[in-house]
Write an enzyme that holds these catalytic residues in place. Structure first.
Site, PDB file in Angstrom:
ATOM      1  N   HIS A 105     155.893  71.917  66.425  1.00  0.00           N
ATOM      2  CA  HIS A 105     157.265  72.303  66.759  1.00  0.00           C
ATOM      3  C   HIS A 105     157.260  73.001  68.118  1.00  0.00           C
ATOM      4  CE1 HIS A 105     161.444  73.218  65.877  1.00  0.00           C
ATOM      5  NE2 HIS A 105     161.226  74.415  66.389  1.00  0.00           N
ATOM      6  N   ASN A 148     152.763  69.418  61.204  1.00  0.00           N
ATOM      7  CA  ASN A 148     153.828  69.121  62.157  1.00  0.00           C
ATOM      8  C   ASN A 148     153.650  70.026  63.359  1.00  0.00           C
ATOM      9  OD1 ASN A 148     156.282  67.949  63.113  1.00  0.00           O
ATOM     10  ND2 ASN A 148     157.370  69.815  62.520  1.00  0.00           N
ATOM     11  N   GLN A 163     151.525  72.196  76.638  1.00  0.00           N
ATOM     12  CA  GLN A 163     150.728  73.019  75.707  1.00  0.00           C
ATOM     13  C   GLN A 163     150.604  72.360  74.332  1.00  0.00           C
ATOM     14  OE1 GLN A 163     148.896  75.675  76.522  1.00  0.00           O
ATOM     15  NE2 GLN A 163     149.574  75.177  78.601  1.00  0.00           N
TER      16      GLN A 163
HETATM   17  C1  GRF Z   1     157.564  67.318  70.533  1.00  0.00           C
HETATM   18  O1  GRF Z   1     158.249  68.205  71.355  1.00  0.00           O
HETATM   19  C2  GRF Z   1     157.252  67.963  69.209  1.00  0.00           C
HETATM   20  O2  GRF Z   1     157.063  69.341  69.301  1.00  0.00           O
HETATM   21  C3  GRF Z   1     158.473  67.663  68.390  1.00  0.00           C
HETATM   22  O3  GRF Z   1     158.877  66.386  68.808  1.00  0.00           O
HETATM   23  C4  GRF Z   1     158.436  66.125  70.128  1.00  0.00           C
HETATM   24  C5  GRF Z   1     157.672  64.845  70.098  1.00  0.00           C
HETATM   25  O4  GRF Z   1     157.309  64.396  71.373  1.00  0.00           O
HETATM   26  N1  GRF Z   1     158.199  67.764  66.988  1.00  0.00           N
HETATM   27  P1  GRF Z   1     156.326  63.156  71.500  1.00  0.00           P
HETATM   28  O5  GRF Z   1     156.977  61.994  70.731  1.00  0.00           O
HETATM   29  O6  GRF Z   1     155.022  63.555  70.912  1.00  0.00           O
HETATM   30  O7  GRF Z   1     156.259  62.862  72.956  1.00  0.00           O
END
Ligand code: GRF
Length: 199
Positions: A108, A106, A177
């Site tokens: 985050h 995952n 990032q």
């Molecule tokens: C990202 O900020 C990720 O860190 C979090 O959910 C968001 C997903 O964004 N887990 P995307 O759907 O990849 O644009």
């Protein structure tokens, strides 16, 4: 290395990983995309890329056990080696967790273990970072277990919080990032530099 994606909304991290595969920066293939949201941009992206894609949710499978089995079966059927959660807003069921234990990643948008856990998603993370007066935030890629945002950390990058940042501005700086760290971490797994726990 076959990657299976689970995404609920935009899927921009998923797209960054797909692009890295296409550009040869990541020695892996996008095998399948699963979303709990039939209208998600993530499923649309999968269709555009010609990647097998499925809407699997409480709507398609009202019984949580059936849904868990359907998700696991779909990942297994597409020979998934590693699961990349990419903005997936649901918890994985016990069957999928057991079947892919140690192979579920995952991302985050903060420096775990800070600013993780229940309710810490999306813009709430960046609001909390700014409210706490932090001078830096960042991105974490970690393994997933039964708890939110708790599994072993595989990679992190720091991102400065600037005076006057709004949660939205910080989110944008962090997301840029994320799009670099997620494919780079997967490549370190593909090359064997990061060794995932034995099954
Ligand atoms: C990202 O900020 C990720 O860190 C979090 O959910 C968001 C997903 O964004 N887990 P995307 O759907 O990849 O644009």
């Amino acid at each position: 290395m076959n990657i299976g994606f689970l995404a609920s909304h935009g899927g921009s991290n998923m797209q960054a990983i797909i692009d890295a595969c296409k550009e040869g920066r990541l020695s892996a293939a996008a095998a399948v995309v699963i979303s709990n949201n039939g209208d998600s941009r993530a499923l649309e992206r999968a269709r555009t890329e010609g990647i097998p894609n499925y809407h699997l949710s409480g709507n398609t499978h009202p019984d949580p056990d059936d849904l868990d089995r359907a998700i696991m079966d779909t990942l297994v059927r597409h020979n998934v080696d590693v699961i990349a959660l990419a903005g997936y807003m649901k918890k994985l069921g016990p069957k999928t967790l057991a079947c892919f234990r140690g192979r579920i990643l995952n991302i985050h948008p903060a420096l775990l273990p800070k600013f993780g856990g229940k309710g810490m998603y999306g813009i709430h993370v960046h609001e909390a970072v700014i409210a706490a007066g932090e001078k830096e935030s960042g991105v974490t890629v970690h393994l997933v277990d039964e708890e939110y945002d708790r599994g072993p950390i595989l990679a992190q990058v720091r991102v400065p919080v600037m005076p006057g940042d709004t949660p939205e501005i910080l989110a944008e700086r962090v997301l840029a990032q994320e799009h670099l760290l997620y494919p780079a971490t997967l490549q370190r797994i593909a090359t064997g530099e990061i060794v995932l726990p034995a099954r």
